[in-house]
Design a protein around this motif. Sequence first.
Motif, mmCIF file in Angstrom:
data_model
loop_
_atom_site.group_PDB
_atom_site.id
_atom_site.type_symbol
_atom_site.label_atom_id
_atom_site.label_comp_id
_atom_site.label_asym_id
_atom_site.label_seq_id
_atom_site.Cartn_x
_atom_site.Cartn_y
_atom_site.Cartn_z
ATOM 1 N N PHE A 32 0.925 -1.081 0.101
ATOM 2 C CA PHE A 32 0.022 0.019 -0.185
ATOM 3 C C PHE A 32 0.860 1.045 0.030
ATOM 4 O O PHE A 32 1.490 1.450 1.025
ATOM 5 C CB PHE A 32 -1.002 -0.163 1.364
ATOM 6 C CG PHE A 32 -2.221 0.188 0.919
ATOM 7 C CD1 PHE A 32 -2.935 -0.339 -0.057
ATOM 8 C CD2 PHE A 32 -3.296 0.980 1.733
ATOM 9 C CE1 PHE A 32 -4.249 -0.181 -0.287
ATOM 10 C CE2 PHE A 32 -4.366 1.126 1.253
ATOM 11 C CZ PHE A 32 -4.874 0.898 0.252
ATOM 12 N N PRO A 79 15.312 -1.169 1.414
ATOM 13 C CA PRO A 79 15.214 -1.174 2.868
ATOM 14 C C PRO A 79 13.858 -1.022 3.466
ATOM 15 O O PRO A 79 13.558 -1.864 4.515
ATOM 16 C CB PRO A 79 15.817 0.110 3.414
ATOM 17 C CG PRO A 79 15.748 1.233 2.115
ATOM 18 C CD PRO A 79 15.682 0.266 0.991
ATOM 19 N N VAL A 80 12.915 -0.478 3.115
ATOM 20 C CA VAL A 80 11.472 -0.144 3.596
ATOM 21 C C VAL A 80 10.525 -1.382 3.399
ATOM 22 O O VAL A 80 9.702 -1.692 4.322
ATOM 23 C CB VAL A 80 10.967 1.127 2.870
ATOM 24 C CG1 VAL A 80 9.443 1.074 3.410
ATOM 25 C CG2 VAL A 80 11.934 2.247 3.516
ATOM 26 N N LEU A 81 10.634 -2.141 2.217
ATOM 27 C CA LEU A 81 10.042 -3.389 2.267
ATOM 28 C C LEU A 81 10.175 -4.543 3.196
ATOM 29 O O LEU A 81 9.482 -5.509 3.135
ATOM 30 C CB LEU A 81 10.057 -3.822 0.671
ATOM 31 C CG LEU A 81 9.340 -3.170 -0.501
ATOM 32 C CD1 LEU A 81 9.510 -3.422 -1.634
ATOM 33 C CD2 LEU A 81 7.596 -2.911 0.049
ATOM 34 N N ARG A 82 11.111 -4.242 3.907
ATOM 35 C CA ARG A 82 11.567 -5.166 4.706
ATOM 36 C C ARG A 82 10.195 -5.289 6.099
ATOM 37 O O ARG A 82 10.152 -6.386 6.714
ATOM 38 C CB ARG A 82 12.941 -5.181 5.442
ATOM 39 C CG ARG A 82 13.871 -5.463 4.530
ATOM 40 C CD ARG A 82 15.220 -5.112 5.236
ATOM 41 N NE ARG A 82 16.338 -5.197 4.001
ATOM 42 C CZ ARG A 82 16.854 -6.459 3.850
ATOM 43 N NH1 ARG A 82 16.357 -7.651 4.182
ATOM 44 N NH2 ARG A 82 17.842 -6.555 2.948
ATOM 45 N N VAL A 83 9.986 -4.336 6.252
ATOM 46 C CA VAL A 83 9.000 -4.019 7.212
ATOM 47 C C VAL A 83 7.556 -4.447 7.198
ATOM 48 O O VAL A 83 7.014 -4.921 5.821
ATOM 49 C CB VAL A 83 8.834 -2.550 8.065
ATOM 50 C CG1 VAL A 83 10.253 -2.004 8.600
ATOM 51 C CG2 VAL A 83 8.357 -1.704 6.847
ATOM 52 N N GLU A 85 3.468 -4.760 6.246
ATOM 53 C CA GLU A 85 2.606 -3.711 5.354
ATOM 54 C C GLU A 85 2.119 -2.399 6.197
ATOM 55 O O GLU A 85 2.150 -1.324 5.478
ATOM 56 C CB GLU A 85 1.295 -4.666 4.628
ATOM 57 C CG GLU A 85 0.597 -5.180 5.757
ATOM 58 C CD GLU A 85 -0.667 -5.842 5.211
ATOM 59 O OE1 GLU A 85 -1.592 -6.353 5.896
ATOM 60 O OE2 GLU A 85 -0.605 -6.071 3.914
ATOM 61 N N ALA A 161 3.382 -15.224 -9.936
ATOM 62 C CA ALA A 161 4.035 -15.185 -8.251
ATOM 63 C C ALA A 161 3.483 -14.157 -7.288
ATOM 64 O O ALA A 161 3.258 -14.571 -6.327
ATOM 65 C CB ALA A 161 5.678 -15.105 -8.510
ATOM 66 N N LYS A 163 0.497 -12.951 -7.473
ATOM 67 C CA LYS A 163 -0.669 -13.322 -7.193
ATOM 68 C C LYS A 163 -0.607 -14.305 -6.032
ATOM 69 O O LYS A 163 -1.371 -14.255 -5.069
ATOM 70 C CB LYS A 163 -1.544 -13.866 -8.417
ATOM 71 C CG LYS A 163 -2.237 -12.869 -9.128
ATOM 72 C CD LYS A 163 -3.382 -13.140 -10.148
ATOM 73 C CE LYS A 163 -2.704 -12.907 -11.567
ATOM 74 N NZ LYS A 163 -3.384 -13.493 -12.744
ATOM 75 N N GLU A 169 1.064 -15.977 1.537
ATOM 76 C CA GLU A 169 2.607 -15.447 1.650
ATOM 77 C C GLU A 169 3.632 -16.600 2.118
ATOM 78 O O GLU A 169 4.448 -16.833 1.373
ATOM 79 C CB GLU A 169 2.809 -14.238 2.387
ATOM 80 C CG GLU A 169 4.288 -13.744 2.744
ATOM 81 C CD GLU A 169 4.460 -12.452 2.934
ATOM 82 O OE1 GLU A 169 3.470 -11.764 3.226
ATOM 83 O OE2 GLU A 169 5.644 -12.115 3.362
ATOM 84 N N LYS A 177 9.544 -18.859 -3.545
ATOM 85 C CA LYS A 177 9.496 -17.366 -4.137
ATOM 86 C C LYS A 177 10.025 -16.699 -3.091
ATOM 87 O O LYS A 177 9.994 -16.680 -1.897
ATOM 88 C CB LYS A 177 8.295 -17.034 -4.328
ATOM 89 C CG LYS A 177 7.352 -18.023 -4.977
ATOM 90 C CD LYS A 177 7.605 -17.890 -6.394
ATOM 91 C CE LYS A 177 6.719 -18.931 -7.222
ATOM 92 N NZ LYS A 177 7.092 -19.111 -8.667
ATOM 93 N N ASP A 178 10.904 -15.627 -3.495
ATOM 94 C CA ASP A 178 11.741 -14.605 -2.835
ATOM 95 C C ASP A 178 10.667 -13.588 -2.612
ATOM 96 O O ASP A 178 10.520 -12.701 -3.436
ATOM 97 C CB ASP A 178 13.048 -14.407 -3.230
ATOM 98 C CG ASP A 178 13.808 -13.399 -2.346
ATOM 99 O OD1 ASP A 178 13.383 -12.654 -1.508
ATOM 100 O OD2 ASP A 178 15.035 -13.377 -2.346
ATOM 101 N N PRO A 179 10.225 -13.490 -1.130
ATOM 102 C CA PRO A 179 9.042 -12.177 -1.196
ATOM 103 C C PRO A 179 9.764 -10.872 -1.341
ATOM 104 O O PRO A 179 9.114 -9.956 -2.168
ATOM 105 C CB PRO A 179 8.717 -12.350 0.250
ATOM 106 C CG PRO A 179 9.578 -13.426 0.953
ATOM 107 C CD PRO A 179 10.370 -14.015 -0.162
ATOM 108 N N ARG A 183 8.653 -8.076 -4.509
ATOM 109 C CA ARG A 183 7.985 -6.896 -4.198
ATOM 110 C C ARG A 183 8.947 -5.746 -4.383
ATOM 111 O O ARG A 183 8.444 -4.849 -5.151
ATOM 112 C CB ARG A 183 7.902 -6.589 -2.546
ATOM 113 C CG ARG A 183 6.688 -7.493 -1.981
ATOM 114 C CD ARG A 183 6.405 -6.957 -0.636
ATOM 115 N NE ARG A 183 5.471 -7.977 -0.267
ATOM 116 C CZ ARG A 183 5.291 -8.813 0.347
ATOM 117 N NH1 ARG A 183 6.615 -9.138 0.895
ATOM 118 N NH2 ARG A 183 4.071 -9.622 0.754
#
Lengths: 305, 248, 291
Positions: A32, A79-83, A85, A161, A163, A169, A177-179, A183
């Motif tokens: 988001f 860096p930020v997508l590690r946290v 949602e 992937a 979807k 997850e 799959k590597d999240p 992302r």
Amino acid sequence: MIAYIANLGVLLGIAVILASSLNLMVGYAGIFSVAHAVFYGVGAYAAAKIALGVTDSFLLATAVAMFVSGAVSFLLAVPVLRVREEYFVVASIGFQVVASTIFTSWHAVTGGMGGLAGIPPARVLGWQLTSPVEYLILTAVCMVLVLAFIAVLVKSPFGRALKAFRDDEVAATALGKDPLALRVAATTISGALAAVAGSIYAFHVSFVNPESFTLDYSVMILAMVIIGGAGSLAGPIVGAVFITAFPALLNFIEMPSRYVGPVEQLIYGASIVLLMVFWPNGLASIWRLLRPRRPVQAAGGGTER
Amino acid sequence: MAALDIHGLRKAFGGNVIIPDVTLALEPGLITSLVGPNGAGKTTLFNLITGFLRPDAGSVHYKGSDLVGLSPQRVTRLGIARSFQDLRLFNEMTVFENVLVAQESSFRLWTRAAACRHTDAVLERVGLADKRDTRAMDLSYAERKFLNLARIMALDIDLFLLDEPASGLDGPSRTTFHTLLQSLKDEGHTVLLIEHNLDIVREVSDRIAFLNKGEVMAFDTPERIFANERLTDLYFGTAGRPAEAASC
Amino acid sequence: MIVLFQMFVEGVAAGSLYALAAVGFALIYATTRTFHFAHGATMMLAAYAFYQAVTVWQWPAVFAVALAVAVAVAFGVGVERLVYQPMRRTDASFLTIFAASFGLLIVATNVVVLLFGNSFYSVDSTLSRGFLVGPLYLSWVNLLSVAVALVSITALQWFMRRTRTGVILRAMMDDAALVGVFGLGDRRYGMIAFAIGSALVAPAAILTSLNAGLQPSMGALLTLLAIAGAIVGGIGNLWGAALGGLLLGIAENVGVWQLSSTWKPAITFGVLLIFLMFKPDGLLGAATRRS
Ligand SMILES: Nc1ncnc2c1ncn2[C@@H]1O[C@H](COP(=O)(O)OP(=O)(O)OP(=O)(O)O)[C@@H](O)[C@H]1O
Ligand SMILES: [Mg+2]
């Protein structure tokens, strides 16, 4: 009159590109973001810089804009997508606020509040664009290309992937799959596509300043995706049309001009609330009701969730 | 060399020691059943092996490298796949897509046609070919369980960790399951199977590891395990109530 | 040096108000798992209610304060009851609830714009006057901000530890499913959490309107500060949230020492981004990383 309609068409095309590219993140990757106007803005500034300093070639400027904007979103994403949602939402708002401040304060590059003016008309493959109708054609072509690209992308292994991640997850991770990689890729592509809209905008109005790339506009793009319906191809298009056409419709209602803005905002705020409570899949899902339904299979016993 | 060598594995949740010390070596090409009462730590052991949980101590060696500290996706890519007790299907996607998406994360490069052919072949094997375009959420219970298996069979995998894949299956589907398991073994795969139903365990296993309170109480051939009254007592409890009745 | 100290003092005062907002947000989030983005709208509505009562209707201060609290609580409980609870019952996703909440913020802001216009209002009060203590310039509002925040947060702490309702709310913070197990259902307690969380922003609303005046955009800004404070403090931890709010107040006031004040929001979010990247669990919080 033709010019008015053509201009509205260009704005609509830009909105469709922005909403559809944001939908890659919101609807497919489950990220988001309330910072899409930043990538739109970075694209517009980059294209403007190229147009002012290097060449008036639209294709070249757009390519550079996509690269710069993609790079910025990549640097944000890693860096930020590690946290979780929830936190990404807030981080994206924070990013938008910081970026807005940079747009207004980094005079050397962005021209500050005054922005960058005098952007020459675009040249596409040797053809100089001048009239609004020509810009409308350019916008339409770009929009179709972007939509086609997104359509192919979501049907590709990459889209599948994404979807799978949206559905479960943990299971997707267990399948190898590597999240983070997925992302980050979705965010980078989304940012690069938003820059296409930015480049069109810069050439079209021949001037860019920070006021076009504010938090309010990011909210509006997000509203398009949500109101139309995230996670489908049609959703963001419906949402973009709805939100872009709405002000035009309000023109037909008699009311003091100072009420127009707030009433517009009020209506789309209320639409979001009502839709989320009663119709969380968005406006575009309405047409699915009209389609003959798939026969529902017997659900069978023991669901384990 | 063992297919998987678990040594001194330990895991506590906030002071609650669930797995005190597990040492277990899986022999390649065999089906090993992991049995034990509810809450014995079987699923937790799977989570520790596959990187979903990080052990407090110990090692898990696979093909000469230690898996501890690797992410789940790394473990899968090395050739170990696990199924989930609660299935975790991609409910919005079709049966075909569920398997295809798994297949696409193997490192082999597929042409589109080859990927589809391979996916269809897997669906054929598990008997879901005619449900190809049904959404996962619309499947029956047994079909969901087979789809769960199909998904990991589509990966390029040596070692299968199956968490109660047969629970709740009726007679005919149990036979299908048995055949499937046998064919995996015939292809040279190693299987670690969690199963509560001792009839199934007796039918399919080459080895049985008996886990109780996070400890391997016994690791032996089925004949020897079933001859051991102390273990059967432990498993069925003094009331003689089979654990299957309590599992979900 | 004195300038810096002066800024620090103002940061503490502003931070006290952010702390109240952040604690309210954290309480609501931790008990109901609702990302209440309209939290700032509560504050804005309370502020305008106070303004209307004091300046237009000329009510005595006590009644105006009561009205502000009542408006805050009514809005918070109302949206919980009419918007969030129905959504939770249908297992709405985080994103759906967030979007609805965002919509509420937009609606509330624009209702205020329609009623009061977009312009800036201020409330005249002897409290906003300042005085000198040595070289430092203090105002009653600043002192009151710190005092009100201390009293409110201490009272909340007492409430959470000593009362039955407080203990249940704390149980919900640990595990919302637990409350269902006890047969209490989270409907009533969800509303209580919203009532308390919303009431906490009323003092922030009043003191902000005395100190800095009112503008419709104050709602969105405070939401962001509250959430940022809760995250910096460590989400799920009320006292962490208070600390986070305080820290942000100090950072943004001291931070503009050498910069123009247009950088204030950027400083706040710069701090937030740094926390998210390097210490995503916040000062006192539980793990926030993806599994
Ligand atoms: N993440 C966790 N945090 C705390 N406790 C946990 C966690 N995961 C498992 N446990 C506890 O560990 C114990 C073992 O759980 P596990 O799921 O491994 O059992 P199991 O052998 O798979 O049982 P079943 O046959 O019911 O599936 C249980 O008491 C469970 O409550
Ligand atoms: Mg288990």
